[in-house]
Motif scaffolding. Structure first.
Motif, PDB file in Angstrom:
ATOM      1  N   ALA A  51     -10.229  12.009  -0.196  1.00  0.00           N
ATOM      2  CA  ALA A  51     -10.516  13.352  -0.147  1.00  0.00           C
ATOM      3  C   ALA A  51      -9.302  14.285  -0.510  1.00  0.00           C
ATOM      4  CB  ALA A  51     -11.059  13.899   1.109  1.00  0.00           C
ATOM      5  N   TRP A  52      -8.166  13.907   0.097  1.00  0.00           N
ATOM      6  CA  TRP A  52      -6.833  14.706  -0.180  1.00  0.00           C
ATOM      7  C   TRP A  52      -6.198  14.515  -1.326  1.00  0.00           C
ATOM      8  CZ3 TRP A  52      -4.055  18.214   2.521  1.00  0.00           C
ATOM      9  CH2 TRP A  52      -4.386  18.520   3.924  1.00  0.00           C
ATOM     10  N   THR A  53      -6.353  13.452  -1.773  1.00  0.00           N
ATOM     11  CA  THR A  53      -5.999  13.111  -3.381  1.00  0.00           C
ATOM     12  C   THR A  53      -6.942  13.749  -4.217  1.00  0.00           C
ATOM     13  OG1 THR A  53      -5.412  10.752  -2.814  1.00  0.00           O
ATOM     14  CG2 THR A  53      -5.483  11.507  -5.047  1.00  0.00           C
ATOM     15  N   TYR A  54      -8.210  13.803  -4.192  1.00  0.00           N
ATOM     16  CA  TYR A  54      -8.971  14.808  -5.114  1.00  0.00           C
ATOM     17  C   TYR A  54      -8.622  16.305  -4.949  1.00  0.00           C
ATOM     18  CZ  TYR A  54     -11.873  10.924  -6.761  1.00  0.00           C
ATOM     19  OH  TYR A  54     -12.288   9.952  -7.386  1.00  0.00           O
ATOM     20  N   LEU A  55      -8.485  16.603  -3.774  1.00  0.00           N
ATOM     21  CA  LEU A  55      -8.266  18.054  -3.295  1.00  0.00           C
ATOM     22  C   LEU A  55      -6.933  18.406  -4.187  1.00  0.00           C
ATOM     23  CD1 LEU A  55      -8.889  20.666  -1.980  1.00  0.00           C
ATOM     24  CD2 LEU A  55      -7.698  19.768   0.019  1.00  0.00           C
ATOM     25  N   GLU A  91      -1.055   9.249  -7.450  1.00  0.00           N
ATOM     26  CA  GLU A  91      -1.580   9.001  -5.896  1.00  0.00           C
ATOM     27  C   GLU A  91      -1.226  10.002  -5.060  1.00  0.00           C
ATOM     28  OE1 GLU A  91       2.606   7.152  -6.212  1.00  0.00           O
ATOM     29  OE2 GLU A  91       0.774   7.530  -7.543  1.00  0.00           O
ATOM     30  N   LEU A  92      -1.990   9.916  -3.689  1.00  0.00           N
ATOM     31  CA  LEU A  92      -1.620  11.083  -2.804  1.00  0.00           C
ATOM     32  C   LEU A  92       0.056  11.167  -2.535  1.00  0.00           C
ATOM     33  CD1 LEU A  92      -2.554  13.056  -0.793  1.00  0.00           C
ATOM     34  CD2 LEU A  92      -3.114  11.313   0.913  1.00  0.00           C
ATOM     35  N   GLU A  93       0.761  10.208  -2.130  1.00  0.00           N
ATOM     36  CA  GLU A  93       2.132  10.211  -1.901  1.00  0.00           C
ATOM     37  C   GLU A  93       2.848  11.181  -3.010  1.00  0.00           C
ATOM     38  OE1 GLU A  93       5.413   7.758   0.575  1.00  0.00           O
ATOM     39  OE2 GLU A  93       4.004   6.731  -0.700  1.00  0.00           O
ATOM     40  N   ARG A  94       2.617  10.810  -4.452  1.00  0.00           N
ATOM     41  CA  ARG A  94       3.168  11.391  -5.333  1.00  0.00           C
ATOM     42  C   ARG A  94       2.726  13.087  -5.218  1.00  0.00           C
ATOM     43  NH1 ARG A  94       5.080  14.299  -8.127  1.00  0.00           N
ATOM     44  NH2 ARG A  94       5.954  14.154 -10.385  1.00  0.00           N
ATOM     45  N   CYS A  95       1.597  13.271  -5.217  1.00  0.00           N
ATOM     46  CA  CYS A  95       1.153  14.578  -4.886  1.00  0.00           C
ATOM     47  C   CYS A  95       1.797  15.567  -3.835  1.00  0.00           C
ATOM     48  CB  CYS A  95      -0.299  14.616  -4.743  1.00  0.00           C
ATOM     49  SG  CYS A  95      -1.421  14.042  -6.127  1.00  0.00           S
ATOM     50  N   LEU A  96       2.134  14.726  -2.791  1.00  0.00           N
ATOM     51  CA  LEU A  96       2.907  15.153  -1.555  1.00  0.00           C
ATOM     52  C   LEU A  96       4.416  15.611  -2.050  1.00  0.00           C
ATOM     53  CD1 LEU A  96       1.330  13.217   1.319  1.00  0.00           C
ATOM     54  CD2 LEU A  96       0.946  15.471   0.568  1.00  0.00           C
TER      55      LEU A  96
END
Length: 338
Positions: A51-55, A91-96
């Motif tokens: 959910a967070w990754t898509y957001l 991936e989510l960590e790269r987004c963060l």
């Protein structure tokens, strides 16, 4: 920051990502609240990370920021692809990690905790995560709801679709203690949690965006006709909240491991640094200004100072760097015979 190639309209893909993100978040919470599912924490973690990754993909898409992996060959981009020819997205960590990430520090730490936990649980069965980590799951949901409404509109909020879970019996103190003392957390999960928490400052650990904790007290309405809510929220700066926090502090303080100076020195002796003394320990923390509250290395409890795990690690590293000094056995004074 590289701009995206316009393959499709930015808005249409962004809206589709938000829709899928929202559905994944709702599914995560609904599964966690389902009493017939016992694998709920693991499923929640996987779905909420999706959910967070898509957001965040939707957010970056909206800003026309490229969130696909690529290499620059001259002035042209060569996009990384899977063996089947699909693009590799962040991936989510790269987004963060991106400089333009909309996720604040506390919410980011909450997500990084869940990412690390997912790595620990994805290849082996776990148990009893629910009661240990529900506060962090709750914080994750509240952070998600806040972010999706802030950047995509109030209509995307998920709070109106969710309610507090009901249960068939109250849990008394003896029952709760039995739950906490029962074996359950695998050693690798327990180690991961302790290591992650030990790197946080006390302020970061207490932040509700990292872990959302609520104290429940049974309450009876004073008069007939009054609203009868299972959960009642009060302002944090009210007299009632201050008194509750004062009483609750003793429980709250046990959540992070703490060590007296004597225990730190004993740990060094156990590690073989027998010449490391309390005097050396005092000199070290004074030199490094380790008791400065901004460093989050320890805390004052009544009349005693307690050190957190990160300080123990620093002392251990200091002893390792000066092993020739501290590995020697302490000098024993010779007593003269009379």
């Amino acid at each position: 920051m590289q701009k995206m190639q316009r393959i499709r309209k930015v808005g249409s893909i962004s809206n589709e990502l938000v829709k899928k993100s929202r559905e994944a978040a709702l599914a995560a919470v609904q599964i966690f609240n389902n009493p017939s599912i016992t694998f709920k924490s693991e499923i929640f973690i996987v779905l909420i990370i999706i959910a967070w990754t898509y957001l965040l993909h939707a957010y970056y898409r909206k800003l026309e920021i490229e969130y696909r992996y690529f290499k620059l060959i001259g002035v042209r981009k060569k996009f990384d692809k899977t063996s089947k020819g699909a693009f590799k997205f962040w991936e989510l960590e790269r987004c963060l990690n991106d400089d333009l990430s909309p996720v604040d520090s506390a919410a980011s730490k909450n997500l990084r905790f869940l990412i690390g936990l997912r790595h620990e649980i994805e290849h082996q069965m776990t148990s009893r995560l629910d009661e240990h980590l529900s506060a962090r799951f709750q914080a994750c949901c509240l952070n998600y709801n806040e972010l999706i409404k802030k950047h995509f509109g109030e209509e995307f909020g998920i709070e109106k679709h969710l309610s507090f879970s009901l249960q068939f019996s109250a849990i008394n103190t003896d029952q709760w203690n039995a739950l906490r003392e029962a074996p359950g957390l695998p050693k690798n999960i327990e180690t991961f949690i302790n290591d992650f928490d030990s790197e946080l400052t006390q302020e970061e650990f207490d932040d509700p965006k990292f872990s959302y904790r609520i104290l429940f007290v049974p309450k009876t309405a004073n008069h007939k006709g009054q609203a009868d809510k299972v959960i009642e929220f009060i302002k944090a700066d009210s007299d009632l909240a201050k008194n509750i926090n004062k009483s609750y502090a003793v429980i709250k303080e046990t959540e992070k491991p703490k060590f007296l100076p004597k225990q730190v020195v004993e740990k060094m002796h156990e590690a073989g640094y027998l010449s490391f003394s309390m005097h050396h320990h005092t000199e070290l923390w004074q030199k490094l200004d380790a008791k400065n509250p901004s460093k989050g290395l320890g805390t004052q409890v009544v009349d005693n100072w307690y050190w957190y795990e990160p300080w123990v690690k620093q002392v251990t590293q200091h002893c390792l760097d000066n092993s020739s000094k501290y590995k020697k056995p302490p000098n024993k004074k010779k007593t003269s015979r009379t």
